[in-house]
Enzyme design. Structure first.
Site, PDB file in Angstrom:
ATOM      1  N   ASP A  37       0.865  -1.180   0.000  1.00  0.00           N
ATOM      2  CA  ASP A  37       0.000   0.000   0.000  1.00  0.00           C
ATOM      3  C   ASP A  37       0.900   1.227   0.000  1.00  0.00           C
ATOM      4  OD1 ASP A  37      -1.743   2.087   0.424  1.00  0.00           O
ATOM      5  OD2 ASP A  37      -2.778   1.169   2.124  1.00  0.00           O
ATOM      6  N   ALA A  59      -1.852   3.703  -9.042  1.00  0.00           N
ATOM      7  CA  ALA A  59      -2.552   4.990  -9.162  1.00  0.00           C
ATOM      8  C   ALA A  59      -4.045   4.803  -8.952  1.00  0.00           C
ATOM      9  CB  ALA A  59      -2.305   5.611 -10.538  1.00  0.00           C
ATOM     10  N   THR A 100       0.235  10.955 -16.767  1.00  0.00           N
ATOM     11  CA  THR A 100      -0.909  10.975 -17.666  1.00  0.00           C
ATOM     12  C   THR A 100      -1.016  12.269 -18.461  1.00  0.00           C
ATOM     13  OG1 THR A 100      -3.371  10.963 -17.681  1.00  0.00           O
ATOM     14  CG2 THR A 100      -2.299  11.837 -15.735  1.00  0.00           C
ATOM     15  N   ASP A 101      -1.740  12.194 -19.573  1.00  0.00           N
ATOM     16  CA  ASP A 101      -2.055  13.379 -20.371  1.00  0.00           C
ATOM     17  C   ASP A 101      -2.979  14.341 -19.634  1.00  0.00           C
ATOM     18  OD1 ASP A 101      -3.911  11.076 -20.815  1.00  0.00           O
ATOM     19  OD2 ASP A 101      -5.068  12.573 -21.920  1.00  0.00           O
ATOM     20  N   TYR A 124      -8.750  14.238 -10.983  1.00  0.00           N
ATOM     21  CA  TYR A 124      -7.726  13.249 -11.307  1.00  0.00           C
ATOM     22  C   TYR A 124      -6.452  13.926 -11.806  1.00  0.00           C
ATOM     23  CZ  TYR A 124      -5.335   9.668 -14.104  1.00  0.00           C
ATOM     24  OH  TYR A 124      -4.403   8.839 -14.670  1.00  0.00           O
ATOM     25  N   LYS A 128      -2.626  13.977 -10.147  1.00  0.00           N
ATOM     26  CA  LYS A 128      -1.460  13.466 -10.883  1.00  0.00           C
ATOM     27  C   LYS A 128      -0.382  14.543 -11.019  1.00  0.00           C
ATOM     28  CE  LYS A 128      -0.932   9.927 -12.516  1.00  0.00           C
ATOM     29  NZ  LYS A 128      -0.277   8.712 -11.935  1.00  0.00           N
ATOM     30  N   TRP A 149      -4.515   6.830 -23.266  1.00  0.00           N
ATOM     31  CA  TRP A 149      -5.330   5.933 -24.100  1.00  0.00           C
ATOM     32  C   TRP A 149      -4.752   4.517 -24.103  1.00  0.00           C
ATOM     33  CZ3 TRP A 149      -7.972   8.344 -28.994  1.00  0.00           C
ATOM     34  CH2 TRP A 149      -8.582   9.560 -28.654  1.00  0.00           C
TER      35      TRP A 149
END
Length: 281
Positions: A37, A59, A100-101, A124, A128, A149
C-alpha cells in the site's frame, strides 16, 4: 542482472512490464495493492529495499469518481507517489513514475511538449500533477513517463469494450471530438525498459504511440482490423456523453526525444493478432 520493483505491478500495464523485464533477464517483484500500500511510507520503503529500479504504476485511475472523492485520489496519486519516490531514493534505485495526459488542459491545437505548462481541469489531473511535483522534489533523477489511451490484454480497456459492444449492438455512436494516441501497454513497457537501459537522465518523457486519432476513428480501425464493418460506427460529440470529469479535447503528446515509439495503428494490429487472433481484412 538488476532487480526491478513494480508498484501497481498486477494491473494492465504492470503485468506486461513485469513479463518483459523477466524476458530481458532481470529479477522483478510485481506488487499489487495487497502486497504494498504505497500510501504507507514504511510499506513503500520495505518494497524498495534492495531494488535497482522502481517503477511506480500504482494509481487511482477512476477519473469520474475522483471528482467526488479527490482526497482518495490524492492519497494514492500524490502522497503515494511521494512515498515511492522517497523510498526509491533511499534505496539508491532509479525511479520511473507513470503519469498521464490529464496533467494538461487539453485545449491546445498542437501536441503537448514535455515541458508544456501543467494545467489540469479535473480532480484526477490535479492529483497526478501533485504526484509529478512530489516525485521530482523527492527524487530529482526520476523519470516521469506520461502516457494516454492505454489498452492491453490484462485489464478492461477501450478496445475490449468496443469489441464486446459489437456483439450486442448493430451500431455504435463514438466521440469524434477528442484526439489522442492509442497506446499498447506492451509498447509502453518496452519504452520504459529502453529508457532505463539507455541510462536516460531524469525528467519528463512521453510514452505514447506515434500519430493521433479520435475515439471514433480508433473504433473504426478496431472494427476494420477485426473483420467487422466500420460503417457500423457513427461519429458523435462529447456533449452526447456528459461525464462528471472533464475530458481533454487534445490528449496528443509530443515526442522530443527518447527511444522510438511505434505508430498506433501498427501496434493495434499487433495487439489484435496476439490477443484475439485476428488480422487485417
Amino acid at each position: 542482472m538488476s532487480r526491478w520493483v513494480i508498484t501497481g505491478g498486477t494491473g494492465m500495464f504492470g503485468t506486461d512490464l513485469a513479463a518483459m523485464v523477466r524476458e530481458s533477464g532481470h529479477e522483478v517483484a510485481a506488487l499489487g495493492s495487497a502486497d504494498c500500500d504505497i500510501r504507507d511510507l514504511e510499506a513503500a520503503r520495505a518494497a524498495a529495499a534492495g531494488a535497482d529500479v522502481v517503477v511506480n504504476a500504482a494509481a487511482y485511475t477512476a477519473v469520474d469518481a475522483a471528482e467526488s472523492d479527490e482526497a482518495a485520489a490524492f492519497a494514492l496519486n500524490a502522497v503515494g507517489a511521494r512515498n515511492v519516490a522517497r523510498a526509491a531514493r533511499g534505496a539508491g534505485a532509479r525511479l520511473v513514475h507513470i503519469s498521464t495526459d490529464y496533467v494538461f488542459d487539453g485545449g491546445d491545437s498542437e501536441p503537448y511538449a514535455e515541458d508544456a505548462p501543467q494545467a489540469p481541469r479535473s480532480a484526477y489531473g490535479r492529483t497526478k500533477v501533485a504526484g509529478e511535483w512530489a516525485v521530482r522534489a523527492e527524487h530529482p533523477d526520476a523519470l516521469i513517463v506520461r502516457t494516454a489511451w492505454l489498452y492491453g490484454e490484462h485489464g478492461p480497456n477501450f478496445v475490449a469494450t468496443m469489441l464486446r459492444l459489437a456483439q450486442t449492438h448493430e451500431t455504435l455512436n463514438v466521440v469524434d471530438d477528442q484526439h489522442g494516441q492509442p497506446t499498447w501497454t506492451r509498447d509502453l513497457a518496452r519504452y520504459v525498459i529502453d529508457l532505463i537501459e539507455a541510462k536516460a537522465p531524469g525528467g519528463y518523457f512521453h510514452g505514447t504511440s506515434k500519430g493521433s486519432t479520435t475515439w471514433y476513428e480508433f473504433t473504426r480501425e478496431i472494427f476494420r482490423l477485426s473483420g467487422l464493418d466500420p460503417e457500423r460506427v457513427n461519429p458523435t460529440t462529447s456533449e452526447a456523453f456528459p461525464r462528471p470529469a472533464h475530458r481533454p479535447a487534445n490528449s496528443v503528446l509530443a515526442h522530443s526525444g527518447g527511444p522510438p515509439r511505434p505508430e498506433w495503428h501498427v501496434s493495434l494490429a499487433a495487439y489484435l493478432r496476439s490477443t484475439y487472433r485476428v488480422g487485417a481484412s
